[in-house]
Design a protein around this motif. Structure first.
Motif, PDB file in Angstrom:
ATOM      1  N   ARG A  67      36.124  37.445  51.594  1.00 41.09           N
ATOM      2  CA  ARG A  67      36.941  38.226  51.012  1.00 41.09           C
ATOM      3  C   ARG A  67      37.056  39.295  50.234  1.00 41.09           C
ATOM      4  O   ARG A  67      36.171  40.028  49.709  1.00 41.09           O
ATOM      5  CB  ARG A  67      37.200  37.585  49.067  1.00 41.09           C
ATOM      6  CG  ARG A  67      38.825  37.835  48.343  1.00 41.09           C
ATOM      7  CD  ARG A  67      38.045  36.632  47.507  1.00 41.09           C
ATOM      8  NE  ARG A  67      39.195  37.000  46.286  1.00 41.09           N
ATOM      9  CZ  ARG A  67      40.120  36.140  45.791  1.00 41.09           C
ATOM     10  NH1 ARG A  67      40.328  35.058  46.555  1.00 41.09           N
ATOM     11  NH2 ARG A  67      41.687  36.984  45.752  1.00 41.09           N
ATOM     12  N   PHE A  70      41.446  43.779  47.107  1.00 40.63           N
ATOM     13  CA  PHE A  70      42.760  44.018  46.826  1.00 40.63           C
ATOM     14  C   PHE A  70      43.310  45.685  47.014  1.00 40.63           C
ATOM     15  O   PHE A  70      42.673  46.595  47.137  1.00 40.63           O
ATOM     16  CB  PHE A  70      43.219  43.729  45.915  1.00 40.63           C
ATOM     17  CG  PHE A  70      44.821  43.703  45.148  1.00 40.63           C
ATOM     18  CD1 PHE A  70      45.519  43.325  45.262  1.00 40.63           C
ATOM     19  CD2 PHE A  70      44.572  44.427  44.442  1.00 40.63           C
ATOM     20  CE1 PHE A  70      47.203  43.204  46.121  1.00 40.63           C
ATOM     21  CE2 PHE A  70      46.166  45.229  44.648  1.00 40.63           C
ATOM     22  CZ  PHE A  70      47.516  44.171  45.010  1.00 40.63           C
ATOM     23  N   GLU A 139      47.221  29.383  54.537  1.00 35.41           N
ATOM     24  CA  GLU A 139      45.870  29.492  54.828  1.00 35.41           C
ATOM     25  C   GLU A 139      45.441  29.704  56.462  1.00 35.41           C
ATOM     26  O   GLU A 139      45.266  30.249  56.409  1.00 35.41           O
ATOM     27  CB  GLU A 139      44.493  28.199  54.460  1.00 35.41           C
ATOM     28  CG  GLU A 139      43.652  28.140  55.063  1.00 35.41           C
ATOM     29  CD  GLU A 139      42.436  29.283  54.014  1.00 35.41           C
ATOM     30  OE1 GLU A 139      41.980  29.757  54.593  1.00 35.41           O
ATOM     31  OE2 GLU A 139      43.364  29.554  53.680  1.00 35.41           O
ATOM     32  N   ARG A 166      55.983  31.448  46.279  1.00 33.67           N
ATOM     33  CA  ARG A 166      54.133  30.785  46.033  1.00 33.67           C
ATOM     34  C   ARG A 166      53.646  31.095  46.845  1.00 33.67           C
ATOM     35  O   ARG A 166      52.681  31.397  47.369  1.00 33.67           O
ATOM     36  CB  ARG A 166      54.783  29.278  45.986  1.00 33.67           C
ATOM     37  CG  ARG A 166      55.113  28.845  44.844  1.00 33.67           C
ATOM     38  CD  ARG A 166      55.331  27.353  44.114  1.00 33.67           C
ATOM     39  NE  ARG A 166      54.460  26.581  44.913  1.00 33.67           N
ATOM     40  CZ  ARG A 166      54.230  25.570  45.543  1.00 33.67           C
ATOM     41  NH1 ARG A 166      54.800  25.318  46.162  1.00 33.67           N
ATOM     42  NH2 ARG A 166      53.259  24.827  45.818  1.00 33.67           N
ATOM     43  N   ARG A 169      51.979  34.876  46.919  1.00 37.86           N
ATOM     44  CA  ARG A 169      51.196  34.726  46.177  1.00 37.86           C
ATOM     45  C   ARG A 169      49.860  33.374  47.334  1.00 37.86           C
ATOM     46  O   ARG A 169      48.563  34.478  46.800  1.00 37.86           O
ATOM     47  CB  ARG A 169      51.071  33.826  44.636  1.00 37.86           C
ATOM     48  CG  ARG A 169      50.368  33.895  43.804  1.00 37.86           C
ATOM     49  CD  ARG A 169      51.061  32.745  42.080  1.00 37.86           C
ATOM     50  NE  ARG A 169      51.982  33.653  41.955  1.00 37.86           N
ATOM     51  CZ  ARG A 169      52.161  34.724  40.943  1.00 37.86           C
ATOM     52  NH1 ARG A 169      50.601  35.612  41.360  1.00 37.86           N
ATOM     53  NH2 ARG A 169      53.303  34.869  40.941  1.00 37.86           N
ATOM     54  N   ALA A 170      49.829  32.525  47.618  1.00 32.03           N
ATOM     55  CA  ALA A 170      48.524  32.480  48.401  1.00 32.03           C
ATOM     56  C   ALA A 170      48.776  32.924  49.284  1.00 32.03           C
ATOM     57  O   ALA A 170      47.005  33.207  49.836  1.00 32.03           O
ATOM     58  CB  ALA A 170      48.998  31.221  48.510  1.00 32.03           C
ATOM     59  N   PHE A 172      48.398  36.643  49.486  1.00 30.52           N
ATOM     60  CA  PHE A 172      48.232  37.501  48.638  1.00 30.52           C
ATOM     61  C   PHE A 172      46.799  37.557  47.975  1.00 30.52           C
ATOM     62  O   PHE A 172      45.619  38.364  47.991  1.00 30.52           O
ATOM     63  CB  PHE A 172      48.361  38.375  47.966  1.00 30.52           C
ATOM     64  CG  PHE A 172      50.212  38.878  48.208  1.00 30.52           C
ATOM     65  CD1 PHE A 172      50.237  39.515  49.265  1.00 30.52           C
ATOM     66  CD2 PHE A 172      51.090  39.029  47.266  1.00 30.52           C
ATOM     67  CE1 PHE A 172      50.913  40.108  49.365  1.00 30.52           C
ATOM     68  CE2 PHE A 172      52.393  39.632  48.315  1.00 30.52           C
ATOM     69  CZ  PHE A 172      52.357  40.254  48.786  1.00 30.52           C
ATOM     70  N   GLU A 173      46.061  36.141  47.847  1.00 28.17           N
ATOM     71  CA  GLU A 173      44.675  35.492  46.872  1.00 28.17           C
ATOM     72  C   GLU A 173      43.662  35.165  48.341  1.00 28.17           C
ATOM     73  O   GLU A 173      42.755  35.504  48.237  1.00 28.17           O
ATOM     74  CB  GLU A 173      45.069  34.366  46.462  1.00 28.17           C
ATOM     75  CG  GLU A 173      46.236  34.230  44.996  1.00 28.17           C
ATOM     76  CD  GLU A 173      46.459  32.670  45.000  1.00 28.17           C
ATOM     77  OE1 GLU A 173      46.062  32.334  45.200  1.00 28.17           O
ATOM     78  OE2 GLU A 173      46.656  33.015  43.646  1.00 28.17           O
ATOM     79  N   ARG A 174      44.373  35.086  49.539  1.00 29.76           N
ATOM     80  CA  ARG A 174      43.557  34.802  50.661  1.00 29.76           C
ATOM     81  C   ARG A 174      43.336  36.503  51.531  1.00 29.76           C
ATOM     82  O   ARG A 174      43.296  36.771  52.502  1.00 29.76           O
ATOM     83  CB  ARG A 174      44.228  34.203  51.892  1.00 29.76           C
ATOM     84  CG  ARG A 174      44.329  32.661  51.064  1.00 29.76           C
ATOM     85  CD  ARG A 174      44.995  31.916  52.467  1.00 29.76           C
ATOM     86  NE  ARG A 174      44.914  30.711  51.623  1.00 29.76           N
ATOM     87  CZ  ARG A 174      45.390  30.371  50.415  1.00 29.76           C
ATOM     88  NH1 ARG A 174      46.050  30.437  49.749  1.00 29.76           N
ATOM     89  NH2 ARG A 174      45.287  28.527  49.926  1.00 29.76           N
ATOM     90  N   HIS A 209      52.054  44.365  44.561  1.00 31.75           N
ATOM     91  CA  HIS A 209      50.758  44.624  46.229  1.00 31.75           C
ATOM     92  C   HIS A 209      51.562  44.833  46.755  1.00 31.75           C
ATOM     93  O   HIS A 209      51.097  45.305  48.220  1.00 31.75           O
ATOM     94  CB  HIS A 209      51.089  42.551  46.391  1.00 31.75           C
ATOM     95  CG  HIS A 209      50.129  42.051  45.567  1.00 31.75           C
ATOM     96  ND1 HIS A 209      50.544  40.373  44.015  1.00 31.75           N
ATOM     97  CD2 HIS A 209      48.693  40.935  45.956  1.00 31.75           C
ATOM     98  CE1 HIS A 209      49.427  40.065  43.582  1.00 31.75           C
ATOM     99  NE2 HIS A 209      48.601  40.749  44.798  1.00 31.75           N
TER     100      HIS A 209
END
Length: 395
Positions: A67, A70, A139, A166, A169-170, A172-174, A209
């Motif tokens: 990971r 940011f 993913e 949604r 957000r997913a 950016f989290e990755r 972001h």
């Protein structure tokens, strides 16, 4: 425009300065600042990514990494033709990441919906127990590319609007980093759209972001070149074709031209030649095929300059083609698209019939074709004029 090997240029600014030195583009302070900003992002991406690697080669060849920290991307907005896409394409070509993707935003969203539908079908077939399609879709997208570059970021479809928050957000989290160009600022996305209040969380997520940059270049460089060329050419012939090709060369400014396609309500609309918001068709491409208003709307949402070659004189036996042409011009006119066209006759002589509603309706089309050659109309498309010569040949 020259097609120098981009590998010679280690930075966007150096590539940009080389084009200026070659006389391919004019130097513009706003574009220079954006080129420098892209270079800072490339440096940040490289140094942050390399910090997670045991060697530089691991990142350059795109092996999966832990990971990442940011990193804020870029969202560049401004009027048509200011150089947003040109500079983003330089960035995309120069950023040394294997897992990167450059796409028109509407194409990306079409891909997302296909993946969501495929997941739902897999759930129905019992091939997965994951009911929510967003996490696995995000993913898969993040595995494919961790640097996403989107041209013409726009939201007009409620189906897109409802899933963007949604989905991103997913992403950016990755660790996905977003770079996008748009004609509007983030706060103006999906303005007046249905249930817009449900879309607003995405706007706030986006602004968290990305760094938002307004590209206030002095003018539309590509269309400025078109100001010195006619926009309506008749009659058809060798000289008209030569002038159409010259106008196309000015509008595309040396960019790579390739075919494109749009998915519209379950069928494909083919674009024979396209690049950087500019598309070229023959009359037959647009009016001899069973296309309608929705197809023409899809075209103008992506392309703000449209070339149409070889419009014939029409009559009652060709009224279906005439009807499509009427609808096409209505859509182009209502959306203030810059039109460059070659035709067999002047607008008021393009349709010969004494019966049928098309004869009456074509009067409006002819009037609009005349108006679309005017200084006021072309200025409304984003072009700034500084000369008094007429914009048409044969009219």
């Amino acid at each position: 425009m020259s097609h120098d090997n981009l590998k010679v240029f280690p930075s966007v600014r150096e590539r940009y300065d080389a084009l200026v030195a070659a006389g391919d583009i004019e130097a513009d302070p706003a574009q220079q600042r954006l080129a420098d900003r892209f270079d800072r992002l490339i440096h940040e991406l490289a140094t942050t990514r390399l910090a997670t690697k045991s060697s530089a080669l691991g990142w350059l060849f795109g092996r999966k990494a832990p990971r990442r920290d940011f990193i804020k991307g870029l969202y560049i907005h401004g009027e048509v033709g200011r150089g947003k896409t040109m500079l983003m394409d330089m960035f995309h070509q120069l950023v040394p990441a294997k897992r990167k993707r450059r796409a028109h935003f509407l194409d990306f969203m079409a891909d997302v919906h296909e993946r969501i539908n495929a997941h739902r079908q897999a759930l129905k077939n019992g091939d997965t127990k994951q009911e929510d399609p967003i996490p696995p879709v995000a993913e898969a997208l993040a595995e494919q590319a961790w640097v996403l570059c989107f041209d013409e970021f726009t939201v007009t479809d409620i189906a897109d609007a409802m899933i963007l928050s949604r989905l991103f957000r997913a992403l950016f989290e990755r660790g996905v980093v977003l770079v996008a160009t748009s004609n509007v600022a983030p706060d103006d996305l999906y303005r007046d759209g249905l249930n817009r209040q449900l879309f607003l969380p995405f706007v706030e997520l986006l602004k968290t972001h990305v760094d938002v940059v307004s590209l206030d270049a002095r003018t539309d460089y590509r269309l400025e070149k078109l100001n010195h060329l006619p926009v309506y050419l008749s009659p058809l012939g060798g000289e008209t074709k030569r002038q159409m090709d010259a106008a196309w060369h000015a509008a595309t400014d040396g960019a790579v031209v390739s075919p494109d396609s749009l998915k519209v309500k379950g069928h494909t609309v083919s674009i024979p030649q396209a690049t950087r918001g500019t598309a070229r068709f023959s009359f037959a491409d647009l009016c001899s095929k069973p296309l309608g208003a929705a197809d023409y709307m899809a075209i103008v949402q992506r392309y703000r300059t449209v070339f149409i070659d070889d419009v014939p004189v029409l009559d009652y036996p060709r009224r279906n083609e005439a009807k499509r042409f009427i609808i096409l011009i209505d859509v182009l006119y209502d959306n203030q698209v810059h039109l460059v066209m070659s035709a067999a006759a002047t607008p008021d002589q393009l349709y010969h019939a004494k019966t049928g509603t098309e004869a009456f309706e074509f009067d409006r089309t002819a009037s609009r074709l005349f108006e679309m050659q005017s200084e006021d109309y072309i200025a409304a498309t984003g072009t700034t004029h500084s000369r008094a010569e007429p914009k048409s040949a044969g009219v």
